[in-house]
Enzyme design. Structure first.
Site, PDB file in Angstrom:
ATOM      1  N   GLU A  24      12.154   2.179  -3.708  1.00 51.80           N
ATOM      2  CA  GLU A  24      11.890   3.535  -3.210  1.00 51.80           C
ATOM      3  C   GLU A  24      12.756   3.828  -1.983  1.00 51.80           C
ATOM      4  O   GLU A  24      13.205   4.951  -1.780  1.00 51.80           O
ATOM      5  CB  GLU A  24      10.386   3.694  -2.912  1.00 51.80           C
ATOM      6  N   GLY A  68       4.941   1.831 -11.026  1.00 56.51           N
ATOM      7  CA  GLY A  68       4.062   3.004 -11.067  1.00 56.51           C
ATOM      8  C   GLY A  68       4.030   3.697 -12.425  1.00 56.51           C
ATOM      9  O   GLY A  68       3.530   4.803 -12.550  1.00 56.51           O
ATOM     10  N   TRP A 104       0.815  -1.222   0.000  1.00 55.93           N
ATOM     11  CA  TRP A 104       0.000   0.000   0.000  1.00 55.93           C
ATOM     12  C   TRP A 104       0.848   1.270   0.000  1.00 55.93           C
ATOM     13  O   TRP A 104       0.316   2.359  -0.151  1.00 55.93           O
ATOM     14  CB  TRP A 104      -0.935   0.014   1.205  1.00 55.93           C
ATOM     15  N   GLU A 134      11.655  -6.321  -8.927  1.00 57.90           N
ATOM     16  CA  GLU A 134      10.873  -5.139  -9.292  1.00 57.90           C
ATOM     17  C   GLU A 134      11.728  -4.205 -10.145  1.00 57.90           C
ATOM     18  O   GLU A 134      12.466  -3.369  -9.601  1.00 57.90           O
ATOM     19  CB  GLU A 134      10.417  -4.394  -8.037  1.00 57.90           C
ATOM     20  N   GLY A 139       1.542  -2.656  -6.255  1.00 67.14           N
ATOM     21  CA  GLY A 139       1.360  -1.319  -5.677  1.00 67.14           C
ATOM     22  C   GLY A 139      -0.014  -0.781  -6.007  1.00 67.14           C
ATOM     23  O   GLY A 139      -1.014  -1.123  -5.362  1.00 67.14           O
ATOM     24  N   GLY A 140      -0.104   0.050  -7.043  1.00 68.08           N
ATOM     25  CA  GLY A 140      -1.345   0.757  -7.379  1.00 68.08           C
ATOM     26  C   GLY A 140      -2.591  -0.116  -7.434  1.00 68.08           C
ATOM     27  O   GLY A 140      -3.630   0.235  -6.864  1.00 68.08           O
TER      28      GLY A 140
HETATM   29  P1  13P Z   1       3.020  -0.560  -8.943  1.00 68.86           P
HETATM   30  O1  13P Z   1       2.249  -1.850  -8.946  1.00 68.86           O
HETATM   31  O2  13P Z   1       2.188   0.616  -8.578  1.00 68.86           O
HETATM   32  O3  13P Z   1       3.808  -0.403 -10.200  1.00 68.86           O
HETATM   33  O4  13P Z   1       4.103  -0.682  -7.745  1.00 68.86           O
HETATM   34  C1  13P Z   1       4.919  -1.784  -7.681  1.00 68.86           C
HETATM   35  C2  13P Z   1       5.639  -1.774  -6.392  1.00 68.86           C
HETATM   36  O5  13P Z   1       6.513  -0.955  -6.149  1.00 68.86           O
HETATM   37  C3  13P Z   1       5.248  -2.781  -5.398  1.00 68.86           C
HETATM   38  O6  13P Z   1       6.171  -2.847  -4.354  1.00 68.86           O
END
Ligand code: 13P
Length: 268
Positions: A109, A185, A10, A179, A246-247
């Site tokens: 991140e 994102g 999240w 990833e 993520g999203g």
């Molecule tokens: P998204 O699915 O938003 O691309 O993010 C991936 C992520 O960083 C999951 O840890």
């Protein structure tokens, strides 16, 4: 046998009310538990595992709302010390106290925005293991690194550096997440073939580092713009054992659709 593991990251989203609402709605999809789902009941252990990594202040609410659903909780980071004068930080025992089973470590991140090195992440991996939390260790290359042909060098360095203090006796508890930074994102998902190649490379490095049995058992998730409509093609690849989302994990219906796609990764 690698049971697929689908985790919602999240990031810094949702309030306590929204977290409880998400888990109630997800819980309705999982009641009664589908045959492909690992509900935590005896005999259900080989189904798809669902994990929600919530921000720290939401964990207690999330734990209450997730009780009885089979959905497991994760922290998104930790500090390697057990306790002490580390303002703003959270320890592995605190996450265990909030019913977390997993913790995301080394997310890109955190590597990029908070200057976390693989050496520092290796201390976190060791602390997680010491306190009974299963690490979800993230690795991934930037677009620049991919375009310059450095992907494998970067992945190997992140993997080996971050696992330097791994307790090998608990290696099979580790979850790895590939990833690619350029896919996070951005809506630009890696093709299933490209993701599979990176996963196969990572499994080969795990084999060299930890031996055949651990390399075979460790689950490798793909993360980066996973959505309900691309999850199945990714998860049907032989070395893709789950997703870190993520999203698309912020909405319970969309997260449930990705969980259902996890059934295509059964059995391993
Ligand atoms: P998204 O699915 O938003 O691309 O993010 C991936 C992520 O960083 C999951 O840890």
């Amino acid at each position: 046998m690698r049971a697929p593991i689908i985790a919602a990251n999240w990031k810094m989203h949702k309030t306590r009310t929204e977290a409880a609402d998400f888990l109630q709605r997800l819980g309705r999809h999982l009641e009664p538990a589908p045959t492909w789902f690992d509900s935590g009941e005896p005999g259900a252990g080989e189904g798809v595992q669902a994990v929600v990594a919530a921000p720290f202040p939401l964990l207690e609410t999330a734990a209450r709302a997730a009780a009885g659903t089979g959905v497991l909780l994760a922290g998104q980071n930790l500090h390697p010390a057990t306790q002490g004068a580390f303002t703003g930080e959270v320890s592995a025992p605190m996450l265990r106290d909030c019913d977390c089973s997993f913790v995301i470590l080394g997310h890109s991140e955190r590597r990029a925005l908070f200057q976390e090195s693989s050496e520092w992440i290796s201390e976190k991996v060791a602390a997680a293991q010491e306190h009974g939390l299963r690490p979800i260790l993230c690795v991934g290359e930037t677009l620049e690194e991919r375009e310059s042909g450095a992907t494998e060098t970067v992945l190997a360095a992140q993997l080996e550096g971050s696992l330097a203090l791994l307790n090998a006796a608990q290696a099979e508890e580790l979850v790895l997440a590939y990833e690619p930074v350029w896919a996070i994102g951005t809506g630009k998902t890696a093709t299933p073939e490209l993701a599979q190649a990176a996963h196969a490379f990572l499994r080969e490095r795990l084999r060299k580092l930890l031996g055949e049995a651990s390399a075979h058992a460790i689950r490798i998730q793909y993360g980066g713009s996973v959505k309900p409509d691309n999850a199945e093609s990714l998860l049907s690849q032989p070395d893709i054992d789950g997703a870190l989302v993520g999203g698309a994990s912020l909405d319970p219906d969309s997260f449930y659709a990705i969980l259902r796609a996890g059934a295509t990764a059964l059995p391993r």
